[in-house]
Scaffold this motif. Structure first.
Motif, PDB file in Angstrom:
ATOM      1  N   PRO A 168       0.861  -1.187   0.000  1.00  0.00           N
ATOM      2  CA  PRO A 168       0.000   0.000   0.000  1.00  0.00           C
ATOM      3  C   PRO A 168       0.894   1.232   0.000  1.00  0.00           C
ATOM      4  O   PRO A 168       1.763   1.372   0.871  1.00  0.00           O
ATOM      5  N   ILE A 169       0.689   2.110  -0.962  1.00  0.00           N
ATOM      6  CA  ILE A 169       1.623   3.235  -1.152  1.00  0.00           C
ATOM      7  C   ILE A 169       1.646   4.138   0.079  1.00  0.00           C
ATOM      8  O   ILE A 169       2.691   4.674   0.451  1.00  0.00           O
ATOM      9  N   TRP A 170       0.508   4.229   0.747  1.00  0.00           N
ATOM     10  CA  TRP A 170       0.417   5.094   1.938  1.00  0.00           C
ATOM     11  C   TRP A 170       1.225   4.538   3.108  1.00  0.00           C
ATOM     12  O   TRP A 170       1.440   5.230   4.103  1.00  0.00           O
ATOM     13  N   ALA A 171       1.690   3.306   2.994  1.00  0.00           N
ATOM     14  CA  ALA A 171       2.459   2.707   4.102  1.00  0.00           C
ATOM     15  C   ALA A 171       3.959   2.663   3.804  1.00  0.00           C
ATOM     16  O   ALA A 171       4.735   2.224   4.645  1.00  0.00           O
ATOM     17  N   ILE A 172       4.356   3.117   2.612  1.00  0.00           N
ATOM     18  CA  ILE A 172       5.773   3.017   2.238  1.00  0.00           C
ATOM     19  C   ILE A 172       6.553   4.203   2.791  1.00  0.00           C
ATOM     20  O   ILE A 172       6.268   5.357   2.449  1.00  0.00           O
ATOM     21  N   LYS A 176       3.674   4.226   8.742  1.00  0.00           N
ATOM     22  CA  LYS A 176       2.292   3.734   8.904  1.00  0.00           C
ATOM     23  C   LYS A 176       2.196   2.351   8.292  1.00  0.00           C
ATOM     24  O   LYS A 176       2.106   2.230   7.068  1.00  0.00           O
ATOM     25  N   THR A 177       2.260   1.322   9.099  1.00  0.00           N
ATOM     26  CA  THR A 177       2.110  -0.029   8.557  1.00  0.00           C
ATOM     27  C   THR A 177       0.622  -0.316   8.428  1.00  0.00           C
ATOM     28  O   THR A 177      -0.153   0.087   9.290  1.00  0.00           O
ATOM     29  N   ALA A 178       0.248  -1.032   7.372  1.00  0.00           N
ATOM     30  CA  ALA A 178      -1.129  -1.539   7.356  1.00  0.00           C
ATOM     31  C   ALA A 178      -1.239  -2.482   8.556  1.00  0.00           C
ATOM     32  O   ALA A 178      -0.253  -3.133   8.919  1.00  0.00           O
ATOM     33  N   THR A 179      -2.404  -2.573   9.159  1.00  0.00           N
ATOM     34  CA  THR A 179      -2.539  -3.567  10.225  1.00  0.00           C
ATOM     35  C   THR A 179      -2.369  -4.934   9.569  1.00  0.00           C
ATOM     36  O   THR A 179      -2.570  -5.087   8.354  1.00  0.00           O
ATOM     37  N   SER A 180      -2.020  -5.921  10.371  1.00  0.00           N
ATOM     38  CA  SER A 180      -1.812  -7.244   9.774  1.00  0.00           C
ATOM     39  C   SER A 180      -3.113  -7.746   9.143  1.00  0.00           C
ATOM     40  O   SER A 180      -3.085  -8.413   8.105  1.00  0.00           O
ATOM     41  N   GLU A 181      -4.260  -7.361   9.698  1.00  0.00           N
ATOM     42  CA  GLU A 181      -5.553  -7.772   9.113  1.00  0.00           C
ATOM     43  C   GLU A 181      -5.777  -7.080   7.771  1.00  0.00           C
ATOM     44  O   GLU A 181      -6.213  -7.711   6.810  1.00  0.00           O
ATOM     45  N   GLN A 182      -5.471  -5.772   7.711  1.00  0.00           N
ATOM     46  CA  GLN A 182      -5.628  -5.043   6.435  1.00  0.00           C
ATOM     47  C   GLN A 182      -4.716  -5.645   5.367  1.00  0.00           C
ATOM     48  O   GLN A 182      -5.116  -5.842   4.221  1.00  0.00           O
ATOM     49  N   ALA A 183      -3.475  -5.937   5.747  1.00  0.00           N
ATOM     50  CA  ALA A 183      -2.510  -6.495   4.791  1.00  0.00           C
ATOM     51  C   ALA A 183      -2.973  -7.871   4.327  1.00  0.00           C
ATOM     52  O   ALA A 183      -2.977  -8.176   3.130  1.00  0.00           O
ATOM     53  N   ASN A 184      -3.411  -8.674   5.273  1.00  0.00           N
ATOM     54  CA  ASN A 184      -3.815 -10.045   4.904  1.00  0.00           C
ATOM     55  C   ASN A 184      -5.078 -10.052   4.057  1.00  0.00           C
ATOM     56  O   ASN A 184      -5.218 -10.874   3.153  1.00  0.00           O
ATOM     57  N   VAL A 214       7.638  -2.289   7.160  1.00  0.00           N
ATOM     58  CA  VAL A 214       7.924  -3.519   7.911  1.00  0.00           C
ATOM     59  C   VAL A 214       9.220  -3.312   8.688  1.00  0.00           C
ATOM     60  O   VAL A 214      10.174  -2.718   8.175  1.00  0.00           O
ATOM     61  N   LYS A 215       9.248  -3.789   9.914  1.00  0.00           N
ATOM     62  CA  LYS A 215      10.454  -3.670  10.750  1.00  0.00           C
ATOM     63  C   LYS A 215      10.483  -4.856  11.712  1.00  0.00           C
ATOM     64  O   LYS A 215       9.474  -5.586  11.822  1.00  0.00           O
ATOM     65  N   PRO A 216      11.599  -5.063  12.411  1.00  0.00           N
ATOM     66  CA  PRO A 216      11.664  -6.213  13.318  1.00  0.00           C
ATOM     67  C   PRO A 216      10.506  -6.253  14.316  1.00  0.00           C
ATOM     68  O   PRO A 216      10.022  -7.327  14.668  1.00  0.00           O
ATOM     69  N   ALA A 217      10.009  -5.094  14.729  1.00  0.00           N
ATOM     70  CA  ALA A 217       8.953  -5.075  15.747  1.00  0.00           C
ATOM     71  C   ALA A 217       7.593  -5.538  15.227  1.00  0.00           C
ATOM     72  O   ALA A 217       6.735  -5.931  16.018  1.00  0.00           O
ATOM     73  N   ASN A 218       7.352  -5.466  13.910  1.00  0.00           N
ATOM     74  CA  ASN A 218       6.012  -5.869  13.437  1.00  0.00           C
ATOM     75  C   ASN A 218       6.043  -7.051  12.476  1.00  0.00           C
ATOM     76  O   ASN A 218       4.999  -7.527  12.035  1.00  0.00           O
ATOM     77  N   LEU A 232       8.707  -7.300   1.679  1.00  0.00           N
ATOM     78  CA  LEU A 232       9.605  -6.466   0.881  1.00  0.00           C
ATOM     79  C   LEU A 232       9.844  -5.225   1.738  1.00  0.00           C
ATOM     80  O   LEU A 232       8.914  -4.463   2.011  1.00  0.00           O
ATOM     81  N   VAL A 233      11.091  -5.071   2.170  1.00  0.00           N
ATOM     82  CA  VAL A 233      11.390  -4.094   3.222  1.00  0.00           C
ATOM     83  C   VAL A 233      12.352  -3.032   2.711  1.00  0.00           C
ATOM     84  O   VAL A 233      13.405  -3.373   2.150  1.00  0.00           O
ATOM     85  N   GLY A 234      12.010  -1.779   2.915  1.00  0.00           N
ATOM     86  CA  GLY A 234      12.890  -0.688   2.529  1.00  0.00           C
ATOM     87  C   GLY A 234      13.777  -0.271   3.685  1.00  0.00           C
ATOM     88  O   GLY A 234      14.800  -0.887   3.981  1.00  0.00           O
TER      89      GLY A 234
END
Ligand code: G3H
Length: 251
Positions: A168-172, A176-184, A214-218, A232-234
């Motif tokens: 999601p472009i708004w999370a890059i 702001k990570t998408a919630t895991s439910e939104q992503a799934n 995406v980061k180690p915490a999520n 895919l992590v920046g």
């Protein structure tokens, strides 16, 4: 059971010495490629050195883009033949930054996906919606369209080998990570689109990454979702320690 694939996309960052020291610090510390695929997506000028340095290790090297033609008068471009010649094994296609700043389209992404398979390179095809598109309820239709266009004409076997990255472009790069439910939810939708457009076997096999802050915490929570097969992590892939934590989460 789909094997997870964790790819660190450095984007336009690092000088050669930094790229080499990152690879020295990680190449013998990533998990076995039997358990998780660990990939660094490096800028073109470093690919040759990094492929050589990682030979015989479980760390793979990807390009961040390529042209679909094999050779010719395309000043400034890099071809699939060149990437294959260097030993590059993956290529990121259709990243939203390429779509936004470099006129990448669903059609060129499709041409590039064909070219990647013609040269034995695994494509990581990126799709994703803007915040405006999400807020106007266009996400599912837009993603279906991007996925179908990217995969057009590929064989069932090629689709099974494709990696799709939902970003999601708004999370890059926004934190702001998408919630895991939104992503799934969107990754499940992508699998359904592949089932309808190609086959249920292809849908079962295709790997779908999530990308966007995406980061180690999520990462654990995201990877625990039913249809998320990697990341895919920046930003969080730029430091060796952080990258190692991310790939470990994929085991
Ligand atoms: O390719 C990676 C994505 O654009 C995500 O970037 O992890 O910095 O948000 P980010």
């Amino acid at each position: 059971m789909r094997k997870k694939v964790i790819a660190g996309n450095w984007k336009m960052n690092k000088v050669l010495a930094d790229a080499e020291s990152f690879v020295e610090a990680t190449k013998n510390n990533v998990p076995s490629a039997d358990k998780v695929e660990s990939v660094v997506c490096a800028p073109f000028p470093y690919l040759h050195a990094l492929v050589k340095k990682t030979a015989g290790t479980d760390l793979a090297v990807a390009a961040q883009n390529m042209h679909y033609e094999e050779s010719g008068a395309f000043t400034g471009e890099v071809s699939p033949v060149m990437l294959k010649d260097l030993g590059v094994s993956y290529v990121v296609l259709g990243h939203s930054e390429r779509r936004e700043y470099f006129a990448e389209t669903d059609e060129t992404v499709n041409q590039k996906a064909h070219a990647a398979f013609n040269h034995g390179i695994t494509p990581i095809v990126c799709v994703g919606e803007t915040l405006e598109q999400r807020e106007s309820n266009q996400t599912m239709d837009l993603i279906a369209d991007q996925v179908k266009k990217a995969l057009t004409g590929l064989s069932e076997d090629q689709v099974k080998q494709t990696i799709i990255a939902y970003e999601p472009i708004w999370a890059i790069g926004t934190g702001k990570t998408a919630t895991s439910e939104q992503a799934n939810e969107v990754c499940t939708h992508i699998r359904k689109v592949v089932a309808e457009a190609v086959s249920s076997d292809a849908a079962e096999a295709v790997r779908i990454q999530y990308g966007g802050s995406v980061k180690p915490a999520n990462v654990d929570e995201l990877l625990a979702q039913s249809d998320i097969d990697g990341a895919l992590v920046g930003g969080a892939s730029l430091e060796a320690d952080s990258f190692l934590k991310l790939v470990e989460a994929g085991t």
